[in-house]
Design a protein around this motif. Structure first.
Motif, PDB file in Angstrom:
ATOM      1  N   TRP A 218       0.867  -1.189   0.000  1.00 28.61           N
ATOM      2  CA  TRP A 218       0.000   0.000   0.000  1.00 28.61           C
ATOM      3  C   TRP A 218       0.895   1.227   0.000  1.00 28.61           C
ATOM      4  N   ASP A 219       0.298   2.390  -0.152  1.00 30.73           N
ATOM      5  CA  ASP A 219       1.074   3.583  -0.473  1.00 30.73           C
ATOM      6  C   ASP A 219       1.953   4.101   0.658  1.00 30.73           C
ATOM      7  N   ILE A 223       5.468   5.998   0.129  1.00 27.93           N
ATOM      8  CA  ILE A 223       5.612   7.453   0.250  1.00 27.93           C
ATOM      9  C   ILE A 223       6.765   7.791   1.183  1.00 27.93           C
ATOM     10  N   GLY A 241       3.095   1.423  -5.238  1.00 28.55           N
ATOM     11  CA  GLY A 241       2.261   1.264  -4.054  1.00 28.55           C
ATOM     12  C   GLY A 241       0.900   0.752  -4.460  1.00 28.55           C
ATOM     13  N   SER A 242      -0.060   0.965  -3.596  1.00 33.84           N
ATOM     14  CA  SER A 242      -1.439   0.593  -3.890  1.00 33.84           C
ATOM     15  C   SER A 242      -2.360   1.477  -3.074  1.00 33.84           C
ATOM     16  N   SER A 245      -3.306   7.083  -3.073  1.00 35.95           N
ATOM     17  CA  SER A 245      -3.646   8.107  -2.087  1.00 35.95           C
ATOM     18  C   SER A 245      -3.263   9.483  -2.615  1.00 35.95           C
ATOM     19  N   ALA A 248       0.385   9.758  -2.952  1.00 34.07           N
ATOM     20  CA  ALA A 248       0.901   8.991  -4.084  1.00 34.07           C
ATOM     21  C   ALA A 248       0.647   9.726  -5.396  1.00 34.07           C
ATOM     22  N   MET A 257       7.176   8.634  -8.046  1.00 32.54           N
ATOM     23  CA  MET A 257       6.477   7.358  -7.883  1.00 32.54           C
ATOM     24  C   MET A 257       6.021   6.896  -9.257  1.00 32.54           C
ATOM     25  N   SER A 260       0.470   3.136  -8.892  1.00 31.84           N
ATOM     26  CA  SER A 260      -0.306   2.705  -7.730  1.00 31.84           C
ATOM     27  C   SER A 260      -1.687   2.289  -8.226  1.00 31.84           C
TER      28      SER A 260
END
Length: 316
Positions: A218-219, A223, A241-242, A245, A248, A257, A260
């Protein structure tokens, strides 16, 4: 699909409070939500979607923040059962870590559903599952490093979503002999700080010149890693990430990045409460199932198009 609304700080704050004194009584209309970290944007959005659907049905919701603790999550499920909740939503926690809570719910005839926690045991329904979401970012990552490079994996095995995502990472890496993975487990709370710390150490031993990637399920840890990249002036590392957000999104806009996978958490929370209504109506005739809302891969290439289509992600 419901119309998504801007999450104001007031809404989020209200979701983190327990409901009124009426809900503490044996409230037949109560839906309990047990969040792994209620202040994280997607957890808050899911709770807001659930609250909206509950309001339309004349129900109420109450959110308990378990702060990443399975013990607190079990206690929260049991407490909701005692309060006479209609159903309980376990957010991210896997059923395997909720044995006491699931047993109490089963004994009382209270259905338990999960978000990102998977389906097993007595769970009646799930959405926000890891597989379709993780597949998007993993496919992109291995394409970016051309199946030959070094990966820093920021992991969190207490959450089912992250556990399944890491298993998928392992399965894909196993067929790529030129890929190496260094793993570090992050904490909740503390994912941002841990991500930055582990990235700093990893970057020190991974200078530019080889395909490098930082991956998180996850993000938040990603971050944290982005903050280390910025401090060190490194722009040679892919980052994944995922949740997509707001942080992100801004990191993708800045080129720090790479990608995501965005889940419409508000819609997932909304739809799950509608599923709960059907579960209660069908009773013993209900067959456990997934009720997924499709995810979207957001990348630094398509981020502006995504924001234009989903301004609510940034609170606009």
């Amino acid at each position: 699909m419901p119309v998504k609304k801007k999450l104001t700080s007031g809404i989020v704050a209200a979701l983190l409070l327990t409901t009124s004194m009426a809900a503490w009584a044996q409230d037949e209309t109560l839906i309990g939500l047990v969040s792994i970290t209620a202040v994280e944007p997607h957890n808050a959005a899911y709770a807001a979607g659930a609250a909206k659907a509950a309001e339309e049905l004349g129900w109420t919701t109450s959110v308990v923040d378990a702060n990443g603790s399975a013990d607190q999550a079990n206690a929260a499920v049991q407490n909701f059962v005692t309060r006479g909740a209609k159903a309980v939503v376990a957010m991210i926690f896997p059923p395997s870590s909720l044995g006491e809570g699931l047993a109490a719910a089963k004994a009382a005839g209270v259905p338990v559903v999960t978000w990102g926690g998977g389906m097993s045991g007595t769970v009646a329904a799930t959405n926000g599952s890891a597989e379709p979401v993780a597949q998007m970012t993993l496919d992109r990552m291995f394409a970016d490093i051309k199946d030959d490079g070094d990966i820093l994996a920021l992991t969190y095995r207490a959450g089912e979503f992250c556990r399944v995502s890491e298993q998928m990472l392992d399965a894909m890496a196993a067929t790529r002999p030129n890929v190496t993975i260094v793993r570090n487990e992050v904490r909740i709370p503390g994912a941002f700080e841990d991500g930055a710390q582990y990235a700093n150490a990893w970057l020190a031993s991974h200078p530019a010149g080889r395909n490098l990637a930082i991956w998180s399920c996850w993000d938040d840890p990603a971050i944290g890693a982005v903050s280390s990249l910025r401090q060190q002036g490194r722009n040679d590392v892919f980052v994944y990430g995922s949740n997509a957000s707001p942080q992100a999104i801004e990191a993708m806009r800045g080129g720090f990045m790479t990608a995501s996978a965005w889940q419409d958490s508000y819609a997932e929370g909304y739809e799950m409460v509608k599923v709960i209504k059907t579960i209660l109506e069908e009773g013993d005739g209900w067959e456990p199932r997934a009720a997924e809302v499709p995810a979207v891969l957001v990348t630094r290439e398509n981020v502006e198009e995504f924001v234009a289509a989903h301004p609510e992600v940034l609170g606009h």
